[in-house]
Design an enzyme around this catalytic site. Structure first.
Site, mmCIF file in Angstrom:
data_model
loop_
_atom_site.group_PDB
_atom_site.id
_atom_site.type_symbol
_atom_site.label_atom_id
_atom_site.label_comp_id
_atom_site.label_asym_id
_atom_site.label_seq_id
_atom_site.Cartn_x
_atom_site.Cartn_y
_atom_site.Cartn_z
ATOM 1 N N GLU A 78 -1.695 -11.634 -54.006
ATOM 2 C CA GLU A 78 -2.252 -11.516 -52.654
ATOM 3 C C GLU A 78 -3.733 -11.894 -52.657
ATOM 4 O OE1 GLU A 78 -1.251 -7.663 -51.049
ATOM 5 O OE2 GLU A 78 0.892 -8.081 -51.262
ATOM 6 N N HIS A 121 -1.981 -35.115 -34.862
ATOM 7 C CA HIS A 121 -0.765 -35.914 -34.715
ATOM 8 C C HIS A 121 -0.450 -36.238 -33.251
ATOM 9 C CE1 HIS A 121 3.028 -37.648 -35.588
ATOM 10 N NE2 HIS A 121 3.648 -36.769 -34.828
ATOM 11 N N LYS A 166 9.766 -47.501 -34.565
ATOM 12 C CA LYS A 166 10.299 -46.807 -35.742
ATOM 13 C C LYS A 166 11.356 -45.773 -35.337
ATOM 14 C CE LYS A 166 8.038 -43.200 -37.856
ATOM 15 N NZ LYS A 166 6.912 -42.548 -38.554
ATOM 16 N N SER A 207 2.187 -39.412 -45.728
ATOM 17 C CA SER A 207 2.734 -38.333 -46.556
ATOM 18 C C SER A 207 3.501 -38.951 -47.721
ATOM 19 C CB SER A 207 3.614 -37.419 -45.698
ATOM 20 O OG SER A 207 4.148 -36.399 -46.503
ATOM 21 N N THR A 208 4.781 -39.255 -47.546
ATOM 22 C CA THR A 208 5.533 -39.889 -48.646
ATOM 23 C C THR A 208 5.245 -41.383 -48.742
ATOM 24 O OG1 THR A 208 7.387 -40.466 -47.219
ATOM 25 C CG2 THR A 208 7.443 -38.287 -48.268
ATOM 26 N N GLY A 209 4.613 -41.940 -47.724
ATOM 27 C CA GLY A 209 4.345 -43.381 -47.702
ATOM 28 C C GLY A 209 5.510 -44.186 -47.136
ATOM 29 N N GLY A 210 6.615 -43.498 -46.776
ATOM 30 C CA GLY A 210 7.807 -44.197 -46.277
ATOM 31 C C GLY A 210 7.528 -45.020 -45.016
ATOM 32 N N THR A 211 6.822 -44.432 -44.070
ATOM 33 C CA THR A 211 6.535 -45.136 -42.809
ATOM 34 C C THR A 211 5.747 -46.412 -43.075
ATOM 35 O OG1 THR A 211 6.531 -43.082 -41.564
ATOM 36 C CG2 THR A 211 5.291 -44.912 -40.597
#
Ligand code: R5P
Length: 296
Positions: free
Chosen positions: A34, A127, A188, A219-223
């Site tokens: 904690e 966002h 997309k 984030s993951t780079g997917g976009t």
């Protein structure tokens, strides 16, 4: 009066630029995990405006919790107003219910801030505006896409700037307008179960042009990887990517490299930085100070 996360460079930077005093915070973890925090200079707070500067990455949940404890400590010392500067607002992408049974996580985060006494909330390239609508009056977003695209200009020649989805169109048109550049967008689709990104066919005028893709989060780079592949197929010469928040989860950097991305320019909004030859960080504290000055 500035209160900031221990170890975060931005509070001292802002304090220096606006000439505010800093309140020191100490923290430690109990043996069971904690968190304990304490405002060391709590006696500086009564009846003053307090600016709390913290960001929510990495370890988003821990950072949010730490912010809430600090906020309660500030509130207990009777401040005049609390202004929260949150360069990266975690959970902002869950800004609505996509599948039945989901929470609106973004609203949960900002409503807790509001309920703990935050009067003004400043985010950077949040966002979507829906998040600030949940906060209500006093929520403001600071756009930095123009700073990032301007920075990208040294790597490209007569570029067109592209939004990787319609959601990014506002930040792209903001930069395009200020820098007098042409812009366009891609369409997309994201599978809400697997997270996989696909693009709908849409012709853009990128043939033989340098392209700057502008997004809020990688984030993951997917976009970005999929967008880059489509644009390369359509004849783009060089791809430079700019984004406000480079979370770079999993193997995002490798994914971007193998998708023909030449360079990635990120705003310095997180508590961590990655070291890679393809990445560059841009200091946006000047823009935060400029916006903050409107309220103090
Ligand atoms: C989505 O709407 C966001 O604006 C970003 O494009 C997205 O979160 C990036 O995530 P990833 O890098 O995992 O595709």
């Amino acid at each position: 009066m500035i209160v900031g996360f221990p170890g975060y460079w931005l509070p001292a930077e802002i304090a220096g630029k606006i000439g505010a005093e800093e309140v020191r915070v100490t923290e430690r973890s109990f043996p069971d995990g904690e968190l304990y925090i304490r405002l060391v200079d709590y006696d500086k707070i009564p009846l003053r405006d307090v600016i709390l500067v913290s960001t929510f990455f990495p370890e988003q949940d821990r950072k949010i919790w730490k912010t809430l404890l600090i906020l309660d400590a500030i509130r207990n010392n009777n401040p005049k107003r609390i202004i929260a500067v949150r360069p990266y607002l975690a959970y902002s992408r869950q800004d609505r219910i996509f599948l039945p049974g989901e929470p609106v996580s973004a609203c949960v985060v900002v409503k807790i801030l509001r309920n703990l006494g935050v009067n003004i909330l400043l985010t950077v390239d949040v966002h979507s505006n829906r998040v600030l609508e949940c906060f209500g009056d006093g929520g403001y977003n600071i756009m930095v896409s123009d700073i990032l695209v301007e920075h990208a200009m040294k790597y490209v020649d007569n570029p067109i700037i592209i939004a990787p989805d319609k959601g990014a169109l506002d930040r792209v048109s903001h930069a395009a307008r200020l820098l007098s550049l042409e812009h366009d967008y891609l369409v997309k689709q994201r599978d809400r179960i697997t997270g996989e990104v696909t693009y709908m066919p849409r012709e853009t005028c990128v043939k033989n042009r340098d392209v700057v893709i502008v997004d809020d989060i990688i984030s993951t780079g997917g976009t970005i990887a999929e967008a880059s592949k489509i644009l390369t197929k359509q004849g783009a010469r060089k791809i430079v990517v700019v984004a406000a928040h480079g979370l770079l989860a999993e193997n995002a950097i490798n994914k971007l490299e193998s998708a023909n991305v030449n360079r990635v320019i990120l705003a310095d909004t997180l508590l961590s930085r990655y070291d890679h030859s393809m990445l560059e960080y841009v200091d946006i504290s000047g823009r935060i100070v400029r916006e903050l000055s409107r309220f103090i």
